[in-house]
Scaffold this active site. Structure first.
Site, PDB file in Angstrom:
ATOM      1  CB  CYS A 100      32.429  66.795  24.719  1.00 21.51           C
ATOM      2  SG  CYS A 100      33.039  67.857  25.936  1.00 21.51           S
ATOM      3  CD  GLU A 101      26.127  64.551  27.528  1.00 18.87           C
ATOM      4  OE1 GLU A 101      25.344  64.597  26.479  1.00 18.87           O
ATOM      5  OE2 GLU A 101      26.153  63.760  28.435  1.00 18.87           O
ATOM      6  CG  HIS A 102      30.885  65.540  29.911  1.00 15.74           C
ATOM      7  ND1 HIS A 102      31.541  64.353  29.432  1.00 15.74           N
ATOM      8  CD2 HIS A 102      29.807  64.868  30.461  1.00 15.74           C
ATOM      9  CE1 HIS A 102      30.555  63.429  29.538  1.00 15.74           C
ATOM     10  NE2 HIS A 102      29.626  63.799  30.291  1.00 15.74           N
ATOM     11  CG  HIS A 103      34.751  69.694  29.066  1.00 17.38           C
ATOM     12  ND1 HIS A 103      34.742  68.231  29.005  1.00 17.38           N
ATOM     13  CD2 HIS A 103      35.231  69.865  30.293  1.00 17.38           C
ATOM     14  CE1 HIS A 103      35.287  67.669  30.081  1.00 17.38           C
ATOM     15  NE2 HIS A 103      35.643  68.700  30.944  1.00 17.38           N
ATOM     16  CD  GLN A 141      34.190  58.931  19.532  1.00 11.59           C
ATOM     17  OE1 GLN A 141      34.991  59.747  19.885  1.00 11.59           O
ATOM     18  NE2 GLN A 141      34.567  57.785  18.819  1.00 11.59           N
ATOM     19  CG  HIS A 169      36.761  63.478  22.494  1.00  9.53           C
ATOM     20  ND1 HIS A 169      35.184  63.452  23.079  1.00  9.53           N
ATOM     21  CD2 HIS A 169      36.834  62.290  21.526  1.00  9.53           C
ATOM     22  CE1 HIS A 169      34.656  62.342  22.329  1.00  9.53           C
ATOM     23  NE2 HIS A 169      35.501  61.885  21.606  1.00  9.53           N
ATOM     24  CB  CYS A 171      37.082  68.466  26.596  1.00 11.83           C
ATOM     25  SG  CYS A 171      36.624  66.596  26.300  1.00 11.83           S
TER      26      CYS A 171
HETATM   27 ZN   LIG Z   1      34.329  67.013  26.959  1.00 14.13          ZN
END
Ligand SMILES: [Zn+2]
Length: 213
Positions: A100-103, A141, A169, A171
């Protein structure tokens, strides 16, 4: 092993525009991971960790090798001698690992890819390689699902295409709200998959039966 960190770009192609001197060197990348080890409370110099920054750098090259792949190129070779085959082609439950690009946490899932050909078909392994090329990038996703469908639509120009992705996910499951067993399901339906409820239903029933195995 002295792996070279290749420059990666958002377009998914090796970035020819950037000068080599602007790219972080292997040394810089390893130093950055060393800093992280220090920051979490570790001693980066203890025996077990001495090689870790180099290993993590190599692992990142694998996790994100999709930036060096061109999904449209993967689909270029098509076959037209199909004797008029115009039924659904389905590749079921393609396993993939993304981040994931956030975590930068793992996204572990499966993809179902189906299309109804319009004169041209593509080697079935190529569909899996398109999933792989987009999965091996930083993702959300929803975008991963759309990119797979849009690329196949753009290159093959089929009568319709359906993509469903189910994924866990990390995260969400290993941090944050710590919800185990929650899958995110996304889909993108184009052409006859969007317009014809029977086609969509035929595809979704395959997604459902595969998932229950
Ligand atoms: Zn994430």
């Amino acid at each position: 092993m002295n792996a070279v960190i290749r420059p990666l770009s958002h377009s998914g192609r090796p970035n020819p525009g950037r000068q080599r001197s602007e790219n972080p060197s292997q040394e810089h990348v390893e130093a950055a991971f060393r800093t992280v080890l220090h920051w979490i409370g570790e001693d980066p110099d203890r025996d077990g960790l001495r090689e870790t920054p180099a290993r993590v750098a190599r692992a990142f090259q694998e996790y994100f090798c999709g930036y060096g792949q061109d999904p449209e190129q993967i689909l270029q070779k098509t076959f037209e001698e199909t004797d008029g085959y115009d039924e659904m082609v389905v590749l079921k439950g393609i396993p993939f690992q993304s981040h994931c690009e956030h975590h930068v946490a793992p996204i572990i899932g499966r993809a179902w890819v189906a299309y109804v050909p319009n004169a041209r078909v593509v080697g079935i392994s190529k569909l899996a390689r398109v999933v792989e090329a987009y999965a091996k990038r930083l993702q959300i996703q929803e975008r991963l699902t759309a990119q797979i469908a849009n690329t196949i639509e753009h290159v093959l120009k089929p009568k319709g295409i359906g993509v469903v992705i189910k994924a866990t996910h990390h995260c969400m499951t290993t941090r944050g709200i710590n919800k185990q067993g929650a899958d995110l399901v996304t889909s993108r339906m184009l052409g006859c998959f969007r317009e014809n409820p029977m086609t969509r239903q035929e595809f979704l029933s395959m997604v459902h039966s595969n998932h229950d195995q």
